[in-house]
Design an enzyme around this catalytic site. Structure first.
Site, PDB file in Angstrom:
ATOM      1  CE1 TYR A   1      55.298  31.994  40.858  1.00 15.98           C
ATOM      2  CE2 TYR A   1      57.574  32.711  41.132  1.00 15.98           C
ATOM      3  CZ  TYR A   1      56.358  32.820  40.493  1.00 15.98           C
ATOM      4  OH  TYR A   1      56.183  33.739  39.505  1.00 15.98           O
TER       5      TYR A   1
ATOM      6  CB  SER B   1      58.516  33.534  37.345  1.00 17.23           C
ATOM      7  OG  SER B   1      59.365  34.255  38.213  1.00 17.23           O
TER       8      SER B   1
END
Length: 247
Positions: free
Chosen positions: A159, A146
């Protein structure tokens, strides 16, 4: 040009393959001739994805698993090889992004779950499959990261850190399992999927990127097909950003 993405005779394993970007990749792989093993925690959704694969004339297997758990990954690998006999393409797509208001709100349990699904799981799965790919003489491992790894927001910092680690292990595994096994990563920006249904409709207008909009799932699959195909034979250890030119 379709021959460049010809995956006939290949077997792919896609984690998080029952929805979102993973589901789009599963369909694209099957359309290009691959047989596909679909895994996620939702057995019913895995079965639905496999039905789409079989409707395209390819073989499919639904093997539910929690890929954030070490022992579950070992069981998944054994079940996958028992069912399909080999894995030529591994796509580590499963992930989650729980938000916390501040770092002190992050519990140890949530921390471990976030790192487990976004980094520990992909690391273990790539390790086990990577060694078998070396033994069979070829293979392609594709991690899905990501842009949070390079544009971290405070509420998603753990994350983002896990995805940053996934970027790094991509290079490490490319060096370990090369030259015949390639390991690459797609660092994805925001995409419209079932996970993003809660986003405001105005997000398309306010996103800070050159494309000035959020991506569609089909716009990431060609990156996966490139890495999966033999025509990316000189591309390994690469982190490819697919984010519409995010700032």
């Amino acid at each position: 040009m379709a021959d460049y993405f010809d995956l006939s005779g290949k077997v792919a394993l896609v984690t998080g393959g029952s929805r979102g970007l993973g589901r789009a990749m599963v369909k694209a792989l099957a359309e290009c001739g691959a047989d596909v093993i679909v895994t996620s925690r939702d057995a019913a959704s895995c079965a639905e994805a496999v039905a789409e694969v079989e409707a395209l004339g390819r073989r499919g297997w639904a093997i539910p698993a929690h890929v954030g758990r070490w022992e579950a990954i070992d069981e998944l690998v054994e079940a996958a090889y028992a069912a399909a006999g080999r894995i030529d393409i591994l796509i580590n797509n499963a992930g989650n992004a729980p938000a916390v208001a501040k770092s002190t709100d992050m519990t140890e349990t949530l921390f471990d779950k976030t790192v487990g699904l976004n980094f520990k799981g992909p690391f273990r799965l790539a390790s086990l499959v990577g060694e078998r790919m070396v033994a069979q003489g070829s293979g392609s491992i594709i991690n899905v990261s990501s842009t949070g790894a390079v544009h971290p927001e405070p509420e998603f910092a753990v994350y983002a850190a896990a995805k940053g680690a996934l970027n790094i292990i991509t290079k490490g595994h490319a060096l370990e399992y090369g030259p015949n096994v390639r390991v690459n990563c797609i660092m994805a920006g925001p995409f419209w999927t079932d996970i993003s249904k809660s986003w405001r409709e105005e997000a398309d207008k306010t996103i800070n990127s050159a494309a000035r909009r959020i991506g569609r799932p089909e716009e990431v699959v060609t990156a996966a097909l490139y890495f999966a195909s033999d025509h990316s034979s000189y591309t390994t250890g690469t982190v490819l950003t697919v984010d519409g030119g995010q700032r």
